[in-house]
Design a protein around this motif. Structure first.
Motif, PDB file in Angstrom:
ATOM      1  N   ASP A  94      41.245  34.789  36.744  1.00  0.00           N
ATOM      2  CA  ASP A  94      40.278  34.558  35.654  1.00  0.00           C
ATOM      3  C   ASP A  94      40.488  33.205  34.983  1.00  0.00           C
ATOM      4  N   ARG A  99      30.573  39.174  35.551  1.00  0.00           N
ATOM      5  CA  ARG A  99      31.139  39.237  36.896  1.00  0.00           C
ATOM      6  C   ARG A  99      31.454  40.677  37.290  1.00  0.00           C
ATOM      7  N   ASP A 106      44.357  39.757  47.338  1.00  0.00           N
ATOM      8  CA  ASP A 106      44.683  40.756  46.331  1.00  0.00           C
ATOM      9  C   ASP A 106      46.130  40.540  45.890  1.00  0.00           C
ATOM     10  N   ILE A 127      40.007  41.229  47.458  1.00  0.00           N
ATOM     11  CA  ILE A 127      39.161  41.412  46.283  1.00  0.00           C
ATOM     12  C   ILE A 127      37.873  40.613  46.478  1.00  0.00           C
ATOM     13  N   MET A 162      34.897  38.939  44.532  1.00  0.00           N
ATOM     14  CA  MET A 162      34.422  38.481  43.216  1.00  0.00           C
ATOM     15  C   MET A 162      32.934  38.196  43.338  1.00  0.00           C
ATOM     16  N   TYR A 177      33.653  43.058  40.348  1.00  0.00           N
ATOM     17  CA  TYR A 177      34.742  42.965  41.324  1.00  0.00           C
ATOM     18  C   TYR A 177      34.770  44.227  42.175  1.00  0.00           C
TER      19      TYR A 177
END
Length: 495
Positions: free
Chosen positions: A372, A169, A245, A182, A184, A171
């Motif tokens: 996560d 992943r 965020d 953010i 992802m 970011y």
């Protein structure tokens, strides 16, 4: 155009040659200037046209060389300008690339600029892109991220990379004035080769293969009052999520040592989560259902086998024998039966310092930001507790471990009359050992296969955590197996 230049700079790689073609005044130099400033991180960086110097070099990361071939008399002069050297470790931007002839590298990313007039009569620029498929895929992805931002009204947001983790992943931060989010970037994960029973590792270990599980668990957590990030926008097909965020403060001090009060708050948060009656099935907005997978025997064993597959060959100099595998599996099957007979709950799976955001201005469990959790499992509540107090990235001293475990047990004892502390501590030792076995293998694999030697530095800590677990009588057979092979008394150096 400046925004596209900045986005392209973000995905450019050493060796990329970007050929900028178009008439005078079409915008080639403006594009190159925006590209170089984005790489440098300085919006005021002086970027003169190389019309007279023919080439300008910039010590960005990666370095970039800006060529203007308008004044060259012959394509043979291109070699003298140092194009090959520029591409060895950096990026080349070439205006008037058609004058390079056969000296233009094969596989260049071609951007053809042309002037157009909008319906409102304003001047605009159109950029036609011609590039190898791999480069086109990178460009499509960065445009998809920009489209996701546009869908929330923040199409002009500035983007910057965030430090990644051990996964595939990526970011980014996205800022638009006071607004911050953010991104992802988690494209659907293709199945790997079959490794057991005709299935790839990801399916056996129940790893998320797309963003659906993250979206589902995030909405379930926030719905129950826990501090997972709000999901602002989703592109399921591309595997992109725009997230709230939660901040950048964590649970470690400046010397990367645990802050006890923050770890204690995290343990309290886990106790509250484990007192929650979670559904196993979560319905998404498109009607699909995510069922939180059970941490079954297949997942349990394939994770501990990482020690056999990677750690053992590294420290013993030879693969594990068939007899070793058989006895290893027999030990862990018995340990799994003990864990599987206990209570079950939602487990984040990687609940430790890199994945906890501290929000000191909040109160209660809202202080503990959760990230996560796309690989969340249905398993014994001790799993996440031991993930936290045997933190893989930082050393949690034994006295703090004891305090945290005592605090968790005290909280659960108040919440549930049938809380079995003895059984919980037994399963804690088993699951901490299981995680240690997995991590010993993963960290060697990250070094050998993925070229990330920094993880080897964590092995002594994981070895110590394993020894701590082996003190429990339930792990006597595992202790004997490891001791007979001397697997915890070895120093591993990076490759």
């Amino acid at each position: 155009m400046a925004r596209f230049a900045a986005d392209l700079a973000r995905i450019a790689l050493p060796g990329d040659c970007v050929a900028l073609s178009g008439d005078l005044g079409a915008g080639k130099t403006s594009f190159a200037r925006a590209f170089i400033r984005a790489l440098d991180g300085d919006t005021e960086l002086e970027v003169p046209s190389p019309t007279f110097t023919l080439v300008q070099e910039y010590a960005t990361s990666p370095p970039v060389a800006h060529f203007d071939l308008y004044r060259i008399a012959d394509a043979d002069e291109v070699a003298e300008l140092g194009l090959d050297e520029a591409l060895e470790a950096g990026i080349a931007l070439i205006e008037w690339p058609e004058r390079a002839g056969t000296a233009l590298p094969a596989g260049a990313i071609g951007l053809a600029f042309s002037e157009t007039v909008t319906d409102a009569g304003a001047d605009a620029r159109t950029i036609a892109i011609e590039a190898p498929e791999a480069a086109v895929a990178r460009i499509r992805r960065t445009l998809a991220i920009r489209a996701l931002l546009l869908s929330t009204g923040h199409g002009e947001a500035n983007r910057a990379p965030l430090t990644g983790d051990a996964s595939t992943r990526r970011y980014e931060t996205a800022t638009d004035g006071a607004w911050r989010a953010i991104v992802m970037d988690a494209p659907p994960m293709p199945d790997g080769p079959p490794v057991r029973d005709g299935k790839p590792y990801s399916q056996i270990a129940h790893l998320a293969e797309d963003i659906g599980p993250f979206v589902a668990v995030a909405r379930m957590l926030t719905g129950a009052g826990f501090a997972a990030p709000e999901i602002m926008a989703v592109d399921h097909e591309a595997g992109l999520i725009l997230l709230e965020d939660l901040g950048d403060d964590g649970v470690l001090d400046a010397a990367r040592r645990p802050i006890p009060a923050r770890y204690e708050a995290s343990v309290d948060c886990l106790a509250a989560m484990h007192a929650t009656d979670w559904p196993r099935e979560i319905v998404l907005e498109d009607g699909t259902v995510h069922r939180v997978p059970a941490f079954d025997l297949g997942a349990f064993l394939i994770e501990v086998d990482l020690l056999l597959d990677w750690y053992v060959p590294r420290v013993a100099g030879a693969p594990a024998s068939a007899e070793d595998r058989q006895s290893w599996h027999a030990i862990w099957q018995a340990l799994f039966a003990t864990v599987d007979a206990g209570p079950k709950t939602l487990a984040m799976r990687d609940f430790h310092s890199p994945n906890i955001v501290w929000r000191g201005e909040r109160t209660g469990h809202d202080r503990v930001g959760l990230i996560d959790f796309q690989d969340a499992l249905w398993t014994h509540p001790a799993y996440d507790v031991m993930s936290l107090i045997r933190d893989a990235r930082v050393t949690v001293e034994p006295d703090l471990q004891s305090r945290l475990l005592e605090a968790y047990c005290a909280a659960r004892d108040q919440q549930a009359e049938d809380f079995d502390e003895t059984g919980f501590r037994e399963c804690s030792a088993i699951l901490a050992a299981q995680r240690a076995a997995k991590l010993l293998g993963i960290f060697v694999r990250l070094d050998e296969r993925d070229g990330k030697p920094g993880y080897i530095a964590h092995l002594p800590r994981i070895q110590t955590y394993m020894r701590q677990s082996l003190c429990h009588p339930a792990l006597a057979d595992l202790d004997a197996w490891l001791a007979a092979r001397g697997l915890l008394d070895v120093t591993v150096e990076p490759r």
